[in-house]
Design an enzyme around this catalytic site. Structure first.
Site, short mmCIF file in Angstrom:
data_model
loop_
_atom_site.label_atom_id
_atom_site.label_comp_id
_atom_site.label_asym_id
_atom_site.label_seq_id
_atom_site.Cartn_x
_atom_site.Cartn_y
_atom_site.Cartn_z
N ALA A 241 -18.25 -30.46 16.67
CA ALA A 241 -18.39 -30.41 15.37
C ALA A 241 -17.21 -29.74 14.72
O ALA A 241 -16.17 -29.37 15.58
CB ALA A 241 -19.61 -29.35 14.88
N LYS A 242 -16.99 -29.91 13.44
CA LYS A 242 -15.61 -29.32 13.01
C LYS A 242 -15.93 -29.43 11.37
O LYS A 242 -16.83 -30.02 10.95
CB LYS A 242 -14.54 -30.33 13.12
CG LYS A 242 -13.08 -29.52 13.11
CD LYS A 242 -12.92 -28.68 14.22
CE LYS A 242 -11.31 -28.03 14.23
NZ LYS A 242 -11.23 -27.35 15.57
N GLY A 243 -15.20 -28.62 10.54
CA GLY A 243 -15.40 -28.23 9.31
C GLY A 243 -14.05 -27.82 8.49
O GLY A 243 -13.02 -27.66 9.35
#
Length: 424
Positions: free
Chosen positions: A112-114
């Protein structure tokens, strides 16, 4: 493959680089290749609006993102980036590389990444805190210690993680330290986390250098990026006898053929927030960095730094990717043709997520380890993962990057295959 309507078709994007890397591994996956489109489609992409009241009373709106690329092997894991160039395609690519990275090191996570499209250095501390807390609330539905665990990345740090943890905890009504990693130690953070990524670069680089018969004692090192990753990796190599001859950041490119005093440079950077103006080396043109005589190069800044043209100029024997996605695919081909070995980002800089995993485990158990225990465990995991990928590269007669993707994709797609598709 059905193309994503929201993905850029430009070959210059980080997402395009990732897709090309997946294309290259497909021929090695046998029957599992039936499932490979799983890796070309993020599971979930969330775009949020973040309204922020500025200190002067005006209202500004910022774009925020959280992408969960693949959760077949466990909850999502990945950083939060605050940078003015953050966009959906970049966050998608970073989340996908996290999927590969976690599987390559065999951690029980998906990728995941934000990020927020903002220059954090142009905000006051109060504005930064309000931005972080609103962003955390907006993505609160998709994060959690069993869902998706954010961490620091470019432009964020332990203080930002503390705000995220507190906001999530307040919304849940109880303290939940395991929702993020990279927190301050006194709030459930782990010893060794801040230096873990740079340490992993050194550990994997040392393993590969041994196998290439490259002596670290006396080796000339060039480092792009002098943050947590680049500075710590450089320090460990200097302790092993190497000379840092060039350092580049956003402010300047420094060169000293006799070696740069890292302690003095770190002190200068701490005081001035940049390396420009440091008297212990001469400032050279930024493009000249790629032509400096060197044995080992550590790109530890942003993605898309090593182009084919720059790859033609490099004199090093070994590249250790401290950053995510620093090398374009056509540059990879040029480096291979010139006999330059690349230790890919998905294994080279995985020390950070490895110690983030330790932090999460410690938070879940409310039982904490010493820094020496953490370093010992990390070194063992990283060394064994690197040796496994090295052996796979020799077996398949391919690059270390392709070998890392083979190892990771086999693990991810086996999990996807055995879980099946719901509903059946």
């Amino acid at each position: 493959m059905d193309k994503l309507s929201y993905a850029s078709e430009s070959r210059a994007t980080a997402w395009s680089t990732y897709l090309q890397q997946i294309d290259r591994v497909a021929p090695y996956l046998g029957e599992l290749s039936r499932w490979i489109d799983t890796l070309r489609h993020p599971k979930r992409a969330l775009i949020v609006d973040i309204p922020l009241q500025m200190d002067d009373g005006t209202i500004r709106h910022f774009e925020g993102f959280r992408v969960q690329h693949n959760l077949s092997r466990g909850p999502g894991k990945g950083g939060v980036r605050y940078h003015p160039n953050v966009d959906l395609n970049e966050v998608m690519a970073l989340s996908a590389w996290m999927t590969i990275k976690c599987a390559a090191v065999n951690l029980p996570y998906g990728g995941a990444k934000g990020g927020i499209r903002v220059d954090p250095f142009k905000l006051s501390e109060g504005e930064l805190e309000r931005l972080t807390r609103r962003y955390t609330s907006e993505i609160g539905l998709v994060i959690g210690p069993q869902k998706d665990i954010p961490a620091p990345d470019v432009g964020t740090n332990a203080k930002v993680m503390a705000w995220m943890m507190d906001t999530y905890s307040m919304n849940q009504g109880t303290t939940i330290t395991g929702v993020v990693t990279g927190k301050p130690v006194h709030l459930g953070g782990s010893l060794g986390r801040e230096k873990a990524t740079g340490r992993g670069v050194f550990v994997t680089g040392r393993e590969v250098a041994r196998r290439l018969n490259i002596e670290t004692d006396g080796a000339r090192l060039a480092v792009q990026g002098f943050g947590n990753v680049g500075s710590e990796a450089a320090r460990l190599f200097v302790d092993a006898g190497a000379l840092v001859v060039a350092v580049q950041d956003h402010s300047a490119t420094l060169y000293n053929a006799e070696g740069i005093d890292l302690a003095a440079l770190s002190e200068w950077q701490t005081t001035h927030k940049k390396i420009a103006g440091f008297s212990g080396a001469q400032e050279i043109d930024s493009e000249a960095f790629w032509q400096v005589p060197m044995d080992i190069l550590i790109p530890a800044a942003l993605e898309g730094q090593i182009t084919r043209e720059r790859a033609e100029k490099l004199s090093c024997k070994l590249i250790l990717e401290g950053a995510n996605g620093p090398t374009y695919p056509d540059a990879d081909d040029m480096l291979a043709s010139r006999g330059i070995t690349v230790v890919p980002d998905v294994i080279c800089n995985a020390g950070g997520v490895t110690v983030s995993y330790f932090e999460w485990v410690q938070d879940m158990a409310s039982f904490f380890w010493s820094e020496s225990e953490i370093n010992e465990r990390m070194d063992k995991i990283m060394s064994e993962a690197m040796i496994h990928i090295w052996d796979k590269a020799r077996e398949k007669e391919c690059s270390l990057r392709t070998a890392a993707y083979i190892v990771a994709c086999e693990r991810i797609l086996m999990a996807r295959k055995d879980r099946g598709i719901y509903p059946g």
